[in-house]
Motif scaffolding. Structure first.
Motif, PDB file in Angstrom:
ATOM      1  N   PRO A  25       0.804  -1.220   0.000  1.00  0.00           N
ATOM      2  CA  PRO A  25       0.000   0.000   0.000  1.00  0.00           C
ATOM      3  C   PRO A  25       0.827   1.256   0.000  1.00  0.00           C
ATOM      4  CG  PRO A  25      -0.044  -1.041   2.157  1.00  0.00           C
ATOM      5  CD  PRO A  25       0.621  -2.003   1.228  1.00  0.00           C
ATOM      6  N   ARG A  26       2.121   1.172   0.331  1.00  0.00           N
ATOM      7  CA  ARG A  26       2.938   2.370   0.334  1.00  0.00           C
ATOM      8  C   ARG A  26       3.911   2.424  -0.843  1.00  0.00           C
ATOM      9  NH1 ARG A  26       4.764   2.684   6.552  1.00  0.00           N
ATOM     10  NH2 ARG A  26       4.025   0.546   6.557  1.00  0.00           N
ATOM     11  N   SER A  27       3.710   1.538  -1.836  1.00  0.00           N
ATOM     12  CA  SER A  27       4.538   1.633  -3.034  1.00  0.00           C
ATOM     13  C   SER A  27       4.141   2.868  -3.804  1.00  0.00           C
ATOM     14  CB  SER A  27       4.379   0.384  -3.896  1.00  0.00           C
ATOM     15  OG  SER A  27       3.054   0.285  -4.379  1.00  0.00           O
ATOM     16  N   THR A  28       5.048   3.425  -4.578  1.00  0.00           N
ATOM     17  CA  THR A  28       4.863   4.735  -5.204  1.00  0.00           C
ATOM     18  C   THR A  28       3.631   4.788  -6.085  1.00  0.00           C
ATOM     19  OG1 THR A  28       7.238   5.113  -5.160  1.00  0.00           O
ATOM     20  CG2 THR A  28       5.943   6.449  -6.692  1.00  0.00           C
ATOM     21  N   GLY A  29       3.402   3.711  -6.866  1.00  0.00           N
ATOM     22  CA  GLY A  29       2.299   3.786  -7.818  1.00  0.00           C
ATOM     23  C   GLY A  29       0.988   3.277  -7.295  1.00  0.00           C
ATOM     24  N   ALA A  30       0.941   2.803  -6.033  1.00  0.00           N
ATOM     25  CA  ALA A  30      -0.233   2.103  -5.556  1.00  0.00           C
ATOM     26  C   ALA A  30      -1.240   2.991  -4.871  1.00  0.00           C
ATOM     27  CB  ALA A  30       0.198   0.987  -4.597  1.00  0.00           C
ATOM     28  N   ASP A  32      -2.526   7.082  -3.218  1.00  0.00           N
ATOM     29  CA  ASP A  32      -2.470   8.544  -3.216  1.00  0.00           C
ATOM     30  C   ASP A  32      -1.463   9.033  -2.172  1.00  0.00           C
ATOM     31  OD1 ASP A  32      -4.508  11.041  -3.948  1.00  0.00           O
ATOM     32  OD2 ASP A  32      -3.564  11.211  -1.977  1.00  0.00           O
ATOM     33  N   PRO A  33      -0.725  10.128  -2.459  1.00  0.00           N
ATOM     34  CA  PRO A  33       0.267  10.627  -1.494  1.00  0.00           C
ATOM     35  C   PRO A  33      -0.316  10.934  -0.123  1.00  0.00           C
ATOM     36  CG  PRO A  33       0.567  11.695  -3.616  1.00  0.00           C
ATOM     37  CD  PRO A  33      -0.692  10.880  -3.710  1.00  0.00           C
ATOM     38  N   ARG A  34      -1.555  11.438  -0.083  1.00  0.00           N
ATOM     39  CA  ARG A  34      -2.151  11.764   1.214  1.00  0.00           C
ATOM     40  C   ARG A  34      -2.398  10.512   2.047  1.00  0.00           C
ATOM     41  NH1 ARG A  34      -6.605  14.787  -2.067  1.00  0.00           N
ATOM     42  NH2 ARG A  34      -6.132  12.866  -3.181  1.00  0.00           N
ATOM     43  N   VAL A  35      -2.801   9.430   1.362  1.00  0.00           N
ATOM     44  CA  VAL A  35      -2.997   8.170   2.075  1.00  0.00           C
ATOM     45  C   VAL A  35      -1.649   7.620   2.542  1.00  0.00           C
ATOM     46  CG1 VAL A  35      -3.893   5.822   1.900  1.00  0.00           C
ATOM     47  CG2 VAL A  35      -5.092   7.698   0.763  1.00  0.00           C
ATOM     48  N   ARG A  36      -0.619   7.812   1.746  1.00  0.00           N
ATOM     49  CA  ARG A  36       0.721   7.377   2.157  1.00  0.00           C
ATOM     50  C   ARG A  36       1.141   8.091   3.444  1.00  0.00           C
ATOM     51  NH1 ARG A  36       4.539   8.253  -2.811  1.00  0.00           N
ATOM     52  NH2 ARG A  36       6.094   7.474  -1.319  1.00  0.00           N
ATOM     53  N   MET A  37       0.813   9.386   3.538  1.00  0.00           N
ATOM     54  CA  MET A  37       1.139  10.119   4.766  1.00  0.00           C
ATOM     55  C   MET A  37       0.377   9.549   5.955  1.00  0.00           C
ATOM     56  SD  MET A  37       1.177  14.098   3.468  1.00  0.00           S
ATOM     57  CE  MET A  37       1.090  14.330   1.694  1.00  0.00           C
TER      58      MET A  37
END
Length: 311
Positions: A25-30, A32-37
């Protein structure tokens, strides 16, 4: 058809394909940046650290974490957030108010023209006023359609590399970009023009500013569009209401109906954020768009129904 009925009718168990391997879920293409945060915070990283890494205010990241948890809780317990329903009702009431003025103007001029109450010398001007009222009505209807598509997760973007200098030419009254007009943005040109339209309208509201300018700057992982209002600044409460026009803080004294609701929804659809900053001499309304677009947002039709037909 259930598995039991399938076996009853065919005599064999249905073939169930092997599920695909889960994506990180934290791979670059998987994701949204906000969800990664949010995921980084939930994994144990301090909010301040995550916010600093992404050049985002810590309070914004904290709000996203809260929204993420609230949405998950509502889904798991099957209990929709009552505040969402309240905001939806306020949204509908506000847009109904926005529609009322152009409808009334159009009806008035149409009736005057139909009954022959307009002197011949003023007929052309009357048709122009009628046309402008209908244009405003059409714009509000498109805004409602886009807002609905965004809230249902059905908004699709035609993302392309472009410059704000090109986009601002679609927005009447917006002058040449003061700085950074040649910086490359990855966005849907039509929707970005609507974002710029709303930011410009808010920055130009009463009390009349000394000047309003548009800049584009690179800010870490973001390309930041800044609409700079010089002169008497917009008050803190007004800015809060503009960002959240359907919250409980808005009332009849603010003069704010839909505020920056549309701009915020469209910025979010681009994977971006909207905000404001200022001091005693100026107010800056800003939208941050990712310097590199999310793969899933590139080259797709703008709005789609569940069966794939464009609307």
């Amino acid at each position: 058809m259930t598995e039991a009925r399938w076996i009853q009718r065919t005599g064999v168990a249905p073939l169930v394909p092997e599920p695909p391997a889960p994506r990180d879920p934290r791979s670059t293409g998987a994701v949204d940046p906000r969800v990664r945060m949010v995921l980084d915070v939930l994994a144990g990283s301090p909010v301040d650290t995550v916010a600093a890494a992404w050049n985002v205010e810590a309070s914004v990241v904290q709000r996203w974490v809260g929204d993420f948890l609230a949405a998950g809780s509502s889904a798991v317990t099957n209990r929709p957030d009552q505040e969402v329903a309240v905001q939806r009702d306020r949204f509908l009431a506000a847009f109904a108010h926005e529609l009322r003025t152009p409808v009334t103007v159009a009806q008035g001029w149409a009736m005057a023209l139909a009954e022959g109450d307009v002197p011949p010398a003023q007929v052309q001007a009357s048709f122009e006023k009628l046309s402008e009222a209908l244009r405003r009505l059409s714009e509000h209807i498109v805004d409602v359609e886009l807002s609905t598509a965004a809230s249902l997760g059905r908004l699709r973007l035609d993302v392309e590399p472009l410059t704000l200098e090109k986009v601002r030419q679609q927005v009447p009254g917006v002058p040449a970009v003061r700085r950074g007009g040649d910086l490359t943005l990855h966005a849907d040109a039509e929707l970005l023009a609507r974002i710029l339209r709303d930011l410009w309208t808010v920055a130009s509201r009463e009390p009349e500013p000394t000047a309003v300018d548009v800049d584009v700057v690179t800010n870490g992982p973001w390309q930041e569009i800044r609409v700079v209002r010089t002169g008497q600044p917009l008050g803190h409460r007004i800015l809060q209401v503009l960002m959240d026009p359907f919250g409980s803080d808005n009332d009849d004294t603010t003069g704010v109906t839909t505020g920056l609701y549309m701009a915020r929804a469209l910025a979010v659809a681009h994977g971006g954020i909207i905000g404001a900053e200022g001091d005693e001499d100026s107010t800056v309304l800003l939208v941050r768009l990712p310097r590199h677009p999310h793969p899933d947002r590139a080259a797709r039709s703008r709005t789609s129904t569940t069966d794939g037909e464009e609307v």
